[in-house]
Design a protein around this motif. Structure first.
Motif, PDB file in Angstrom:
ATOM      1  N   GLY A  15       0.719  -1.693   0.273  1.00 36.00           N
ATOM      2  CA  GLY A  15      -0.279  -0.091   0.032  1.00 36.00           C
ATOM      3  C   GLY A  15       1.033   1.948   0.057  1.00 36.00           C
ATOM      4  N   ASP A  16       2.370   0.917   0.331  1.00 34.21           N
ATOM      5  CA  ASP A  16       2.642   2.380   0.158  1.00 34.21           C
ATOM      6  C   ASP A  16       3.634   2.358  -1.206  1.00 34.21           C
ATOM      7  N   SER A  17       4.113   3.555  -1.379  1.00 37.37           N
ATOM      8  CA  SER A  17       4.556   4.069  -2.201  1.00 37.37           C
ATOM      9  C   SER A  17       5.500   4.842  -1.999  1.00 37.37           C
ATOM     10  N   LEU A  18       6.799   4.776  -3.705  1.00 37.68           N
ATOM     11  CA  LEU A  18       8.511   4.568  -3.954  1.00 37.68           C
ATOM     12  C   LEU A  18       9.137   5.087  -5.030  1.00 37.68           C
ATOM     13  N   ARG A  19      10.043   6.035  -5.176  1.00 36.32           N
ATOM     14  CA  ARG A  19       9.875   5.822  -7.012  1.00 36.32           C
ATOM     15  C   ARG A  19      11.190   6.230  -6.386  1.00 36.32           C
ATOM     16  N   LEU A  20      11.362   5.496  -8.114  1.00 33.32           N
ATOM     17  CA  LEU A  20      12.715   4.987  -8.378  1.00 33.32           C
ATOM     18  C   LEU A  20      13.579   6.094  -9.049  1.00 33.32           C
ATOM     19  N   SER A  21      14.801   6.367  -9.009  1.00 29.93           N
ATOM     20  CA  SER A  21      15.025   6.779 -10.407  1.00 29.93           C
ATOM     21  C   SER A  21      16.356   6.706 -10.748  1.00 29.93           C
ATOM     22  N   CYS A  22      16.841   6.921 -12.227  1.00 30.73           N
ATOM     23  CA  CYS A  22      17.587   6.695 -12.965  1.00 30.73           C
ATOM     24  C   CYS A  22      18.562   7.909 -14.079  1.00 30.73           C
ATOM     25  N   ALA A  23      19.612   8.181 -13.267  1.00 32.76           N
ATOM     26  CA  ALA A  23      20.236   9.185 -13.796  1.00 32.76           C
ATOM     27  C   ALA A  23      21.185   8.703 -14.874  1.00 32.76           C
ATOM     28  N   ALA A  24      21.148   9.169 -16.132  1.00 33.53           N
ATOM     29  CA  ALA A  24      21.646   8.840 -17.748  1.00 33.53           C
ATOM     30  C   ALA A  24      23.221   9.308 -17.698  1.00 33.53           C
ATOM     31  N   SER A  25      23.977   9.443 -18.151  1.00 33.45           N
ATOM     32  CA  SER A  25      25.303  10.380 -18.986  1.00 33.45           C
ATOM     33  C   SER A  25      25.980   9.879 -19.727  1.00 33.45           C
ATOM     34  N   GLY A  26      26.785  10.068 -20.343  1.00 35.02           N
ATOM     35  CA  GLY A  26      27.611   9.487 -21.371  1.00 35.02           C
ATOM     36  C   GLY A  26      26.793   9.528 -22.725  1.00 35.02           C
ATOM     37  N   ARG A  27      25.668  10.161 -23.056  1.00 37.32           N
ATOM     38  CA  ARG A  27      25.076  10.213 -24.276  1.00 37.32           C
ATOM     39  C   ARG A  27      23.833  11.191 -24.039  1.00 37.32           C
ATOM     40  N   THR A  28      23.620  11.964 -25.232  1.00 37.26           N
ATOM     41  CA  THR A  28      22.424  12.905 -25.534  1.00 37.26           C
ATOM     42  C   THR A  28      21.471  11.715 -24.671  1.00 37.26           C
ATOM     43  N   PHE A  29      20.554  12.413 -23.385  1.00 39.72           N
ATOM     44  CA  PHE A  29      19.260  12.031 -22.956  1.00 39.72           C
ATOM     45  C   PHE A  29      18.543  11.942 -23.295  1.00 39.72           C
ATOM     46  N   SER A  30      18.415  13.788 -23.840  1.00 42.29           N
ATOM     47  CA  SER A  30      17.193  13.786 -24.083  1.00 42.29           C
ATOM     48  C   SER A  30      16.655  12.992 -25.634  1.00 42.29           C
ATOM     49  N   SER A  31      17.087  12.188 -26.272  1.00 42.38           N
ATOM     50  CA  SER A  31      17.787  12.104 -28.262  1.00 42.38           C
ATOM     51  C   SER A  31      17.391  10.324 -27.178  1.00 42.38           C
ATOM     52  N   SER A  32      16.983   9.894 -26.313  1.00 44.94           N
ATOM     53  CA  SER A  32      16.457   8.777 -25.732  1.00 44.94           C
ATOM     54  C   SER A  32      14.768   7.772 -25.943  1.00 44.94           C
ATOM     55  N   ALA A  33      14.947   7.176 -26.489  1.00 46.41           N
ATOM     56  CA  ALA A  33      14.036   6.360 -25.041  1.00 46.41           C
ATOM     57  C   ALA A  33      13.950   5.378 -23.632  1.00 46.41           C
ATOM     58  N   MET A  34      13.658   5.344 -23.133  1.00 49.02           N
ATOM     59  CA  MET A  34      13.828   5.047 -21.651  1.00 49.02           C
ATOM     60  C   MET A  34      12.988   4.074 -21.674  1.00 49.02           C
ATOM     61  N   GLY A  35      13.315   2.341 -20.279  1.00 48.28           N
ATOM     62  CA  GLY A  35      12.518   1.496 -19.974  1.00 48.28           C
ATOM     63  C   GLY A  35      12.784   1.676 -18.722  1.00 48.28           C
ATOM     64  N   TRP A  36      12.147   0.831 -18.051  1.00 48.34           N
ATOM     65  CA  TRP A  36      11.561   0.959 -16.025  1.00 48.34           C
ATOM     66  C   TRP A  36      11.577  -1.414 -16.394  1.00 48.34           C
ATOM     67  N   PHE A  37      12.204  -2.142 -16.045  1.00 45.41           N
ATOM     68  CA  PHE A  37      12.589  -3.537 -16.192  1.00 45.41           C
ATOM     69  C   PHE A  37      13.052  -3.957 -14.227  1.00 45.41           C
ATOM     70  N   ARG A  38      12.177  -5.569 -14.328  1.00 46.88           N
ATOM     71  CA  ARG A  38      12.084  -6.413 -13.154  1.00 46.88           C
ATOM     72  C   ARG A  38      12.181  -7.631 -13.199  1.00 46.88           C
ATOM     73  N   GLN A  39      13.403  -7.524 -11.880  1.00 41.17           N
ATOM     74  CA  GLN A  39      13.291  -9.363 -12.354  1.00 41.17           C
ATOM     75  C   GLN A  39      13.329 -10.153 -10.486  1.00 41.17           C
ATOM     76  N   THR A  40      12.790 -10.721 -10.714  1.00 39.22           N
ATOM     77  CA  THR A  40      13.014 -11.719  -9.914  1.00 39.22           C
ATOM     78  C   THR A  40      13.344 -12.980  -9.572  1.00 39.22           C
ATOM     79  N   PRO A  41      14.544 -13.465  -8.633  1.00 39.81           N
ATOM     80  CA  PRO A  41      15.114 -14.552  -8.392  1.00 39.81           C
ATOM     81  C   PRO A  41      14.116 -15.870  -9.744  1.00 39.81           C
ATOM     82  N   GLY A  42      14.746 -16.200 -10.694  1.00 43.60           N
ATOM     83  CA  GLY A  42      15.100 -17.557 -11.583  1.00 43.60           C
ATOM     84  C   GLY A  42      13.577 -17.219 -12.308  1.00 43.60           C
ATOM     85  N   LYS A  43      13.207 -16.181 -12.857  1.00 40.22           N
ATOM     86  CA  LYS A  43      12.665 -15.441 -13.162  1.00 40.22           C
ATOM     87  C   LYS A  43      13.090 -14.364 -14.430  1.00 40.22           C
ATOM     88  N   ALA A  44      12.467 -14.275 -15.426  1.00 35.66           N
ATOM     89  CA  ALA A  44      12.828 -13.734 -16.782  1.00 35.66           C
ATOM     90  C   ALA A  44      12.355 -12.340 -16.538  1.00 35.66           C
TER      91      ALA A  44
END
Length: 124
Positions: A15-44
């Motif tokens: 029921g709680d909330s959490l905010r994840l952040s992802c800081a990018a460097s090394g390339r023009t960030f504004s030119s890229s689409a981005m994604g979030w993925f997740r993984q648990t042990p033993g699963k893709a």
């Protein structure tokens, strides 16, 4: 070369909330689409959310739709994942990723660069 660094993971209760952040460097960030993925042990690795280069187009996995929100701040080179009404089944290591081109994608193989991941644990 692109570097991505996730932060914001931790232990929360259902029921709680959490905010994840992802800081990018090394390339023009504004030119890229981005994604979030997740993984648990033993699963893709599974798709969570994606956002277009401009931030104007987003897509979500059915399991998080209505609870999670992805956003992008090109001025700060950062992508966010706001997670609300969290459930124990959201427990996973969360990864951000960047792909070439402006269009969002839910396919992990479209993404060339990945962060190291951040652990999110939701207790019941």
């Amino acid at each position: 070369q692109v570097q991505l660094a996730e932060s914001g993971g931790g232990l929360v209760q259902a029921g709680d909330s959490l905010r994840l952040s992802c800081a990018a460097s090394g390339r023009t960030f504004s030119s890229s689409a981005m994604g979030w993925f997740r993984q648990t042990p033993g699963k893709a690795r599974e798709f969570v959310a994606t956002i277009s280069r401009s931030g104007g187009s987003t897509a979500y996995a059915d399991s998080v739709k209505g609870r999670f929100t992805i956003s992008k701040d090109n001025a700060k080179n950062t992508v966010y994942l706001q997670m609300n009404s969290m459930k124990p089944e959201d427990t996973a290591v969360y990864y951000c990723a960047t792909k070439s081109g402006p269009y969002p994608s839910d396919r992990s193989y479209d993404y060339a660069y990945w962060g190291q991941g951040t652990q999110v644990t939701v207790s019941s």
